[in-house]
Write a protein that holds these residues in place. Sequence first.
Motif, mmCIF file in Angstrom:
data_model
loop_
_atom_site.group_PDB
_atom_site.id
_atom_site.type_symbol
_atom_site.label_atom_id
_atom_site.label_comp_id
_atom_site.label_asym_id
_atom_site.label_seq_id
_atom_site.Cartn_x
_atom_site.Cartn_y
_atom_site.Cartn_z
ATOM 1 N N ALA A 200 -12.569 13.856 -1.997
ATOM 2 C CA ALA A 200 -13.233 12.882 -1.137
ATOM 3 C C ALA A 200 -12.202 11.963 -0.494
ATOM 4 O O ALA A 200 -12.320 11.596 0.680
ATOM 5 C CB ALA A 200 -14.238 12.071 -1.945
ATOM 6 N N GLY A 201 -11.177 11.583 -1.245
ATOM 7 C CA GLY A 201 -10.121 10.748 -0.693
ATOM 8 C C GLY A 201 -9.389 11.431 0.446
ATOM 9 O O GLY A 201 -9.063 10.790 1.465
ATOM 10 N N ARG A 202 -9.148 12.723 0.303
ATOM 11 C CA ARG A 202 -8.479 13.464 1.388
ATOM 12 C C ARG A 202 -9.366 13.551 2.614
ATOM 13 O O ARG A 202 -8.892 13.454 3.753
ATOM 14 C CB ARG A 202 -8.072 14.851 0.886
ATOM 15 C CG ARG A 202 -6.931 14.823 -0.139
ATOM 16 C CD ARG A 202 -6.402 16.209 -0.427
ATOM 17 N NE ARG A 202 -7.330 17.011 -1.213
ATOM 18 C CZ ARG A 202 -7.371 17.041 -2.547
ATOM 19 N NH1 ARG A 202 -6.522 16.290 -3.247
ATOM 20 N NH2 ARG A 202 -8.233 17.801 -3.175
ATOM 21 N N GLU A 203 -10.674 13.721 2.403
ATOM 22 C CA GLU A 203 -11.606 13.746 3.539
ATOM 23 C C GLU A 203 -11.662 12.383 4.230
ATOM 24 O O GLU A 203 -11.764 12.303 5.461
ATOM 25 C CB GLU A 203 -13.002 14.158 3.070
ATOM 26 C CG GLU A 203 -13.116 15.602 2.629
ATOM 27 C CD GLU A 203 -12.726 16.575 3.742
ATOM 28 O OE1 GLU A 203 -13.180 16.374 4.899
ATOM 29 O OE2 GLU A 203 -11.947 17.513 3.456
ATOM 30 N N LEU A 204 -11.602 11.318 3.452
ATOM 31 C CA LEU A 204 -11.579 9.979 4.051
ATOM 32 C C LEU A 204 -10.320 9.789 4.891
ATOM 33 O O LEU A 204 -10.361 9.164 5.964
ATOM 34 C CB LEU A 204 -11.653 8.914 2.956
ATOM 35 C CG LEU A 204 -13.014 8.688 2.300
ATOM 36 C CD1 LEU A 204 -12.869 7.789 1.077
ATOM 37 C CD2 LEU A 204 -13.998 8.073 3.295
ATOM 38 N N ALA A 205 -9.200 10.324 4.414
ATOM 39 C CA ALA A 205 -7.957 10.218 5.166
ATOM 40 C C ALA A 205 -8.064 10.962 6.494
ATOM 41 O O ALA A 205 -7.632 10.463 7.541
ATOM 42 C CB ALA A 205 -6.792 10.756 4.341
ATOM 43 N N LYS A 206 -8.654 12.148 6.475
ATOM 44 C CA LYS A 206 -8.842 12.911 7.708
ATOM 45 C C LYS A 206 -9.754 12.165 8.675
ATOM 46 O O LYS A 206 -9.475 12.088 9.885
ATOM 47 C CB LYS A 206 -9.447 14.280 7.388
ATOM 48 C CG LYS A 206 -8.522 15.232 6.648
ATOM 49 C CD LYS A 206 -9.255 16.535 6.351
ATOM 50 C CE LYS A 206 -8.412 17.472 5.497
ATOM 51 N NZ LYS A 206 -9.174 18.706 5.142
ATOM 52 N N ALA A 207 -10.845 11.609 8.151
ATOM 53 C CA ALA A 207 -11.825 10.936 9.005
ATOM 54 C C ALA A 207 -11.249 9.660 9.621
ATOM 55 O O ALA A 207 -11.566 9.315 10.767
ATOM 56 C CB ALA A 207 -13.085 10.614 8.204
ATOM 57 N N SER A 208 -10.420 8.972 8.871
ATOM 58 C CA SER A 208 -9.847 7.729 9.386
ATOM 59 C C SER A 208 -8.618 7.974 10.238
ATOM 60 O O SER A 208 -8.220 7.129 11.044
ATOM 61 C CB SER A 208 -9.469 6.798 8.231
ATOM 62 O OG SER A 208 -8.356 7.309 7.509
ATOM 63 N N GLY A 209 -8.008 9.154 10.057
ATOM 64 C CA GLY A 209 -6.774 9.445 10.769
ATOM 65 C C GLY A 209 -5.575 8.751 10.173
ATOM 66 O O GLY A 209 -4.472 8.829 10.725
#
Length: 447
Positions: A200-209
């Motif tokens: 989930a943390g990696r997905e948040l990083a992708k979504a935030s850029g």
Amino acid sequence: MTGMPVPVGRPGLTRRRALTAALASGAAVLGGGALSGCGSAVAAGEPAVRLWDLFSGADGGLLNDMVHAARPDMRGTRIERTVLEWGTPYYTKLAMASAGGRGPDMAVAHMSRLAGYAPTGLLDPWDLDVLAEYGVTRDDFADAVWSRTQSEGRTYAIPLDTHPFIVFFHPEPAADAGLLAKDGTLDAEAFSSPDRFLAAGRELAKASGKQGVAFGYVTDTAQGWRLFYGLYRQTGGAFRLPAGGPAEVDEDRMAEVIAFMARLVDGRVNPKRLDYAASIAAFANRQTAMILSGEWELGTFRAADKNVQAAPFPTVFGTPAVYADAHSFVLPHRPDPDRAQRRRTHQAAAALLKAGQIWATAGHIPAYRPVTRTKAYERLRPQAHYVQAQSHVVLDPAVWFAGAGSNFQNAMSQVLQQALLDGLAPDRAARAMVRRLNTFLSKPSPA
């Protein structure tokens, strides 16, 4: 109680006598302008309940508002506040004054500090029958919080709040990452194991850029311990600290938690070297999509983004547990308390609890549950989204050396920092923490 004076080696000199003797020097500090009194204008000659607390800044202003709001419930009595320096200086002064029977009528104390005060005679118990006359009963508090108010079957603290370690998040990247439920709250299932949390943390990083999850721990004296202990209690592992030691803990589960924390700050999910202030700034400036922090930072985050959201800390290791502490009202010891004044003190505490909606605006969860069950509280956002954390809170171990601002928290955080920042292996870090635990356990309480 760290920072208390050490008794000198005179025959027959007890800890209480040493503290009483030290009160003379403490009184010079108390009378020399180091403390500030505050309160609203009141009628001349009105009896005063003297309150010591450690709330300055915004929280201090809110407590003043609560004192004003409490006035209708305590007619004929006023509250006179004295604000002291947070941390060891506060608890040292409270111990000295209590030992000499010259403390205030009532004081604020962290619940995690109670084990160093209640069993030693530095506090007097509350009269629950008198509190009930003013509309406050044991059933008004969550079991997880109330259980820590007790010592030898008597109640030594009345909880004002619960302040848990939670997660804040920006809703836009969380939604883009698919991590929100239909009602806009955080999808706890997406964080329900170490691997899911990291994914989930990696997905948040992708979504935030940018970055996914911020956690500021470098050089901090408590953050590493707060995250570790909440997660460890989620494993269900034993954590018993008998007097004299040794500590009864599960080193394998400790190592498992430390390994997860190290992965969390490996530079993929979270910047590797964030101190506390940098993590707060990173989240406030939207450099990260989520932050692991205390609810007390709500005001800071809301000032930067009025849409910021929050949730209880996710259950990562199977058993719901959220690290927290609680501010509470305590009665400093009096050798012969005046009954009428004690009654006024009980009335004042009850009146302040009923004004808890004001306290909630800062992010704290009011411990007096009739407040959190109101429509007004349900409309508070994001506070109403993490209020259920109070049912699963875990405080520091109930030993004299633990608690807010203690050397114990700092010692544990130092070891954890070696594991997260310097590469100390999780199993070695766990053993190092146990050694430090046993060192603390080998020392008798200075009280």
